[in-house]
Design a protein around this motif. Structure first.
Motif, PDB file in Angstrom:
ATOM      1  N   SER A 166       0.845  -1.191   0.000  1.00 46.16           N
ATOM      2  CA  SER A 166       0.000   0.000   0.000  1.00 46.16           C
ATOM      3  C   SER A 166       0.887   1.250   0.000  1.00 46.16           C
ATOM      4  CB  SER A 166      -0.898   0.022   1.236  1.00 46.16           C
ATOM      5  OG  SER A 166      -1.504   1.281   1.359  1.00 46.16           O
ATOM      6  N   PRO A 167       0.761   2.108  -1.019  1.00 47.54           N
ATOM      7  CA  PRO A 167       1.601   3.316  -1.066  1.00 47.54           C
ATOM      8  C   PRO A 167       1.254   4.328   0.020  1.00 47.54           C
ATOM      9  CG  PRO A 167      -0.031   3.353  -2.820  1.00 47.54           C
ATOM     10  CD  PRO A 167      -0.163   2.022  -2.148  1.00 47.54           C
ATOM     11  N   ASP A 168       0.106   4.106   0.704  1.00 48.09           N
ATOM     12  CA  ASP A 168      -0.306   5.045   1.762  1.00 48.09           C
ATOM     13  C   ASP A 168       0.332   4.734   3.115  1.00 48.09           C
ATOM     14  OD1 ASP A 168      -1.966   6.456   0.027  1.00 48.09           O
ATOM     15  OD2 ASP A 168      -3.608   5.038   0.334  1.00 48.09           O
ATOM     16  N   ARG A 194       9.773   5.590   1.999  1.00 48.47           N
ATOM     17  CA  ARG A 194      10.764   4.913   1.143  1.00 48.47           C
ATOM     18  C   ARG A 194      10.691   5.448  -0.282  1.00 48.47           C
ATOM     19  NH1 ARG A 194      14.312   1.055   0.526  1.00 48.47           N
ATOM     20  NH2 ARG A 194      14.302  -0.229  -1.350  1.00 48.47           N
ATOM     21  N   TYR A 195       9.492   5.635  -0.790  1.00 54.79           N
ATOM     22  CA  TYR A 195       9.331   6.163  -2.158  1.00 54.79           C
ATOM     23  C   TYR A 195       9.885   7.591  -2.251  1.00 54.79           C
ATOM     24  CZ  TYR A 195       6.252   2.190  -3.294  1.00 54.79           C
ATOM     25  OH  TYR A 195       5.749   0.941  -3.532  1.00 54.79           O
ATOM     26  N   GLN A 196       9.642   8.396  -1.215  1.00 57.53           N
ATOM     27  CA  GLN A 196      10.171   9.779  -1.212  1.00 57.53           C
ATOM     28  C   GLN A 196      11.699   9.764  -1.202  1.00 57.53           C
ATOM     29  OE1 GLN A 196       8.294  11.336   2.305  1.00 57.53           O
ATOM     30  NE2 GLN A 196       6.341  11.768   1.278  1.00 57.53           N
ATOM     31  N   PRO A 210      10.408   5.156  -7.884  1.00 55.71           N
ATOM     32  CA  PRO A 210      10.093   4.158  -6.853  1.00 55.71           C
ATOM     33  C   PRO A 210       9.173   3.050  -7.340  1.00 55.71           C
ATOM     34  CG  PRO A 210       9.013   6.256  -6.362  1.00 55.71           C
ATOM     35  CD  PRO A 210       9.946   6.498  -7.490  1.00 55.71           C
ATOM     36  N   PHE A 211       8.251   3.385  -8.231  1.00 56.40           N
ATOM     37  CA  PHE A 211       7.296   2.360  -8.679  1.00 56.40           C
ATOM     38  C   PHE A 211       8.009   1.273  -9.469  1.00 56.40           C
ATOM     39  CE2 PHE A 211       4.060   0.651 -11.627  1.00 56.40           C
ATOM     40  CZ  PHE A 211       3.172   0.166 -10.682  1.00 56.40           C
ATOM     41  N   ALA A 217      11.351   0.806  -9.746  1.00 57.58           N
ATOM     42  CA  ALA A 217      12.572   0.277  -9.121  1.00 57.58           C
ATOM     43  C   ALA A 217      12.296  -0.523  -7.855  1.00 57.58           C
ATOM     44  CB  ALA A 217      13.525   1.426  -8.787  1.00 57.58           C
ATOM     45  N   ASP A 218      11.132  -0.290  -7.209  1.00 53.36           N
ATOM     46  CA  ASP A 218      10.876  -0.941  -5.930  1.00 53.36           C
ATOM     47  C   ASP A 218       9.529  -1.665  -5.893  1.00 53.36           C
ATOM     48  OD1 ASP A 218      12.011  -1.127  -3.095  1.00 53.36           O
ATOM     49  OD2 ASP A 218       9.975  -0.447  -2.702  1.00 53.36           O
ATOM     50  N   ALA A 219       8.445  -0.952  -6.236  1.00 55.30           N
ATOM     51  CA  ALA A 219       7.100  -1.540  -6.109  1.00 55.30           C
ATOM     52  C   ALA A 219       6.910  -2.733  -7.032  1.00 55.30           C
ATOM     53  CB  ALA A 219       6.047  -0.472  -6.384  1.00 55.30           C
ATOM     54  N   VAL A 220       7.265  -2.570  -8.316  1.00 59.03           N
ATOM     55  CA  VAL A 220       7.050  -3.655  -9.286  1.00 59.03           C
ATOM     56  C   VAL A 220       7.925  -4.875  -8.973  1.00 59.03           C
ATOM     57  CG1 VAL A 220       7.235  -4.327 -11.718  1.00 59.03           C
ATOM     58  CG2 VAL A 220       6.178  -2.143 -11.100  1.00 59.03           C
TER      59      VAL A 220
END
Length: 939
Positions: A843-845, A852-854, A863-864, A866-869
């Motif tokens: 969950s990005p929230d 971490r995304y910031q 971030p999406f 490089a990390d989320a996917v």
């Protein structure tokens, strides 16, 4: 002459649990026992004059047709009443059977039951302390009782009778000193269960059995004797690693099956660690070994020929459960084929072990309640069996009871030799085993915490195997987390307490003042004043903090029950909060400094203290250390600032202050792992089933701060072309267009399709516990799922118990999240259908994910992508890995998320799955037709 005792072992099946609501008995079974033998059986179906529900039919196999011509309970009530008269009533969970039967007698005009009653559940919990489950079916399976018709009264009564006889035999085999202590505590048992222990002790006094040879009695406790096994390598015929396949075949014989991928892994691991034994290179090695490779033996066998007690290898795995499996199953399997014995040892923290001296003191305390008595009795039995003293052996779902906290090992503040059980101490014994082991098994959490310690517990080794290595970075981040909660700190302060409270620490310390051991009432008064002031200031601080959060919250957050709010240090911090922060820090420091002074003064006079008083000082010292740690965390959160960390506030709207938790965590652990592990260790082997993405290890290397690794991909031995299919329903609506309610309804709609066309067990995987709960509620209300066993994480017991029940189900539905995505081994027909409810993105929230995304964005990284996917792809691969567990398995993965086919990142995720596996969009109609066809050859 002693009067003959007759035990009536009873089981009833009913239409429900409440006589007053009209529920009735549908079957009665009874087995009579005399002189420890079954002498008579009686069973009858009963017409309840009410309809038997589908759920009860499915559970018991008793249908309305079966009981239609059976007698009414009124017809057999007198017979049953007379049968039980004068007997001792025995049942598995007696509270239900006894009460229900008694109420039925009263309904029929007979007196209520007044005979003595014994509960076999309770006796089993006491005498079989390491059993993972006390359900009758599970105990029957564990002890090989024939149980052909579970949940039918005649069969259940007979199995309960067998269990009762076995438990009686087990009790009589315990040492007298243990049974005497059990009898003292048995007064607190359910109904007259205590009499069972008392009567058995009387028989034992007559027979006077000798103390079993493997036991010793120390300070009134019967314990297993323990010896450390030493490796005798110098006295064995020289052996070498089996290099050729022929040598491996001779080693394996018929005990294990040889697999080509596994042989490849063995040779690569042996070569890697052999090279590093003689050379000074520092390259580390990553092996992705697909499910079915047999990777555990793939690294254990070569290590057996290289590791020695002088130069041991450390193996770290993801969980304590996997750690246990490595030690109890895999290392035993290894020793079964080796021409010598390799010693392995498990490394855990002190808190996993029982402290015998503390347990002995607890036995002297008044019993607080029935559960307290039960836990004491269970532990007494366990001590006659265990050689490790590892509390994990007890298979408890939680250790939150105060009892466990009282008897856990915490070490000694000073001289351990003064402990009356020093020579029998389990933690010291575990340490001794580690010194003499060639292979030391630990878990990632222990490893990462140890990397933090100023004085590590792990020996200084240069060979490490990291199994399930894809988890290491996340565990390292978790190990860096610090928590400061209102509830916990108020609890700690309440433990310190007041001088007037006899059970509080201050109250008990005040009793030591007349002994002149360096403690003054004036010092304790100062601690009391500081503690009371701190309680008040903490309360004010958190009240102010809740107000601050309500100002910072968005409108959407204000509608949620659970609030997670990131704390941004640049945010204006009110003057009142700044003042309160300083006051809290100052008072925390006051309490800990004063507490430490008292501890040191008393410990300087330790010889004047009794054993119980020494334990009091040890426990008070640990309490002060905990408060000291909390002080450091509080200061770090509000007075220090680091770029690579995130702090957030978490609380529930219904009870904001009491549930308020402040969390701080490192955002990225790669630098920490690089400095503390990667650069400090000569040889590291990373292994797991999901290390690479699209044949590259880049993501994995970045997470660990590794240099380019030496790499090996061992492909799957399974034929995914014929064994598995991935289907995405054609009619799916985009998830973003659905409300939470609509999304849950859509999931249930597809589950209904599956149950109509197939009787397969299905595992349904979720990202959200909220959605899982919503689906669970809908299924329970839906007639299409009647008769299906429904298991849900957080609602149906522990993970292990759920998996055990699911394995034995036919058409079971298991709803799981989190840990159910991996580490589940259900081969063959037990699991051939997995439903993924949505792509497993974090969950990005969540404050941590957001931070971490910031942080990645500041580093110039998307971030999406490089990390989320990558994380979601690995998770999806893990989910698929639950499906095919052998060369003969077949299975279908159904994904209810159209993004898998309609987005570029979805296509990227598909590419990471086995290329030969069929991946196709399918209509709902075709799904219902194709699923049974694909799986038909196995049915």
């Amino acid at each position: 002459m002693k009067e003959k005792v007759t035990y009536a072992v009873v089981d009833i099946e009913t239409t429900g649990g409440n006589v007053a609501s009209g529920d009735r008995i549908i079957q009665f079974g009874c087995v009579l026992i005399e002189d420890e033998k079954i002498v008579q059986q009686y069973a009858t179906d009963i017409n309840p004059l009410v309809s038997i529900s589908k759920q009860i039919e499915q559970l018991t196999g008793i249908t309305n047709q079966k009981v239609a011509h059976a007698p009414y309970f009124e017809d057999v009530a007198t017979t049953i009443f007379n049968l039980l008269d004068g007997c001792i009533f025995v049942a598995h969970n007696i509270q239900f059977d006894y009460r229900f039967l008694s109420e039925e007698f009263v309904r029929c005009g007979l007196p209520p039951l007044s005979i003595s009653g014994i509960d076999t559940v309770e006796i089993a919990q006491i005498l079989l302390p390491t059993e993972p489950s006390f359900r009758l079916n599970d105990l029957a399976a564990a002890f090989n009782f024939s149980h052909e018709n579970p949940h039918q009264a005649d069969s259940d009564a007979y199995v309960t009778a067998e269990l009762f006889l076995m438990l009686k035999k087990k009790l009589k085999q315990l040492p007298l000193v243990t049974v005497e202590k059990l009898v003292e505590l048995a007064y607190h048992c359910t109904m007259q269960t205590g009499q069972f222990f008392k009567d058995t002790l009387s028989e034992m006094y007559t027979e006077r059995p000798p103390l079993p040879k493997q036991l010793i009695v120390k300070e009134g406790l019967a314990l297993q004797q323990k010896t450390v096994d030493y490796e005798q390598r110098t006295h064995r015929v020289p052996v070498h690693y089996p290099v050729t396949n022929k040598e491996k075949e001779e080693l394996f014989q018929q005990k294990l099956t040889m697999r080509t991928p596994q042989i490849k892994m063995m040779d690569e691991v042996y070569d890697y660690f052999s090279e590093h034994q003689s050379e000074h290179q520092s390259e580390h090695f990553a092996i992705e070994a697909a499910t079915g490779t047999g990777k555990t033996l793939g690294y254990l066998l070569p290590l057996a020929y290289l590791a020695t007690p002088q130069e041991p290898v450390v193996i770290s795995t993801y969980t304590t459960l996997l750690q246990k499996q490595l030690f109890e199953k895999d290392s035993k399997q290894l020793n079964a084929i080796l021409p010598f014995t390799i010693q392995t040892a498990v490394l855990k923290s002190k808190r996993h072990y029982i402290h015998l001296a503390k347990f002995q003191e607890v036995l002297k305390d008044p019993v607080e309640n029935q559960l307290d008595a039960l836990l004491r009795m269970r532990t007494l039995t366990w001590l006659t069996e265990t050689t490790t003293g590892d509390l994990d052996e007890l298979n408890l779902t939680n250790y939150l009871q105060p009892f466990w906290d009282k008897i856990r090992h915490r070490g000694w503040v000073d001289t351990m030799q003064e402990d009356p059980f020093y020579e029998q101490d389990f933690y010291l014994f575990a340490q001794e085993k580690i010194k003499n082991a060639s292979i030391i098994i630990t878990n990632h959490a222990f490893l990462c915490h140890d990397l933090h310690r100023k004085e590590p517990i792990l020996p200084d080794v240069q060979k490490i195997v990291i199994d399930e290595a894809h988890h290491l970075a996340d565990v390292a981040t978790e190990a860096s987390s610090e928590i400061f909660s209102y509830y916990r700190n108020q609890h700690l302060l309440r433990l310190v307490g007041k001088l007037a409270e006899e059970k509080s620490f201050l109250g008990r310390l005040n009793q030591l003042v007349p002994k002149n051991v360096g403690i003054q009432t004036s010092q304790l008064n100062l601690i009391e004043m500081s503690t009371l002031a701190l309680e008040e200031e903490l309360s004010l601080f958190f009240e102010e903090l809740v107000m601050y959060c309500h100002i910072e919250m968005t409108e959407a957050q204000k509608k949620q029950d659970q609030i997670d709010l990131q704390f941004v240090r640049t945010t204006s911090w009110s003057l009142e909060l700044r003042k309160l922060t300083k006051k809290v820090v100052a008072l925390l420091q006051d309490v800990t400094i004063l507490g430490m002074e008292v501890t040191q003064q008393a410990l300087a006079q330790r010889k004047q203290l009794t054993q119980r008083e020494r334990h009091l000082m040890d426990d008070f010292f640990e309490l002060m250390q905990t408060l000291e740690e909390q002080t450091a965390i509080f200061q770090h959160i509000f007075q220090n600032s680091e770029q690579n960390e995130v702090t957030w506030f978490s609380f529930k709207q219904k009870s904001p202050k009491d549930s308020f938790v402040i969390k701080r965590s490192r955002i990225d652990s790669s630098e920490f792992l690089r400095k503390k592990l990667v650069e400090q260790t000569k040889s590291i082997l990373y292994t797991g089933a999901t290390l690479e993405l699209n044949s590259a290890f880049t993501y994995f290397e970045k997470q660990l701060g590794e240099q380019p690794l030496r790499k090996l991909l061992i492909p799957t031995p399974y034929d995914y072309r014929d064994q598995a299919k991935l289907w995405i329903p054609k009619e799916l609506k985009p998830i973003k267009q659905l409300s939470k309610k609509q999304f849950a309804q859509m999931i249930v709609e597809y589950l209904e399709v599956l149950v109509h066309c197939s009787n397969e067990n299905m595992m349904v995987l979720f990202n959200s516990h909220e959605t899982l709960q919503a689906v669970y509620d809908l299924i329970q209300q839906h007639s299409a799922f009647l008769g299906r066993e429904l298991l849900a994480q957080g609602l149906s017991g522990s993970r292990d118990r759920m998996l055990k029940r699911f394995f034995h189900s036919a058409g079971g539905i298991l709803l799981g999240a989190d840990s159910f995505w991996e580490g589940v081994d259900l081969p063959g027909k037990s699991l051939r259908l997995i439903v993924v409810t949505r792509l497993p993105f974090e969950s990005p929230d969540r404050p941590f994910t957001k931070a971490r995304y910031q942080w990645l964005e500041r580093e110039g990284i998307n971030p999406f992508m490089a990390d989320a996917v990558p994380k979601a792809t690995i998770r999806l691969k893990q989910g698929l890995g639950r499906l095919i567990r052998s060369e003969t398995d077949k299975g279908v993965l159904l994904v209810l998320d159209d993004r898998l086919v309609h987005t570029s990142y979805g296509q990227q995720m598909l590419t990471a799955l086995p290329s030969e596996m069929t991946k196709e969009v399918i209509s709902k109609e075709d799904l219902g037709r194709e699923l049974p066809l694909f799986l038909k050859d196995e049915q």
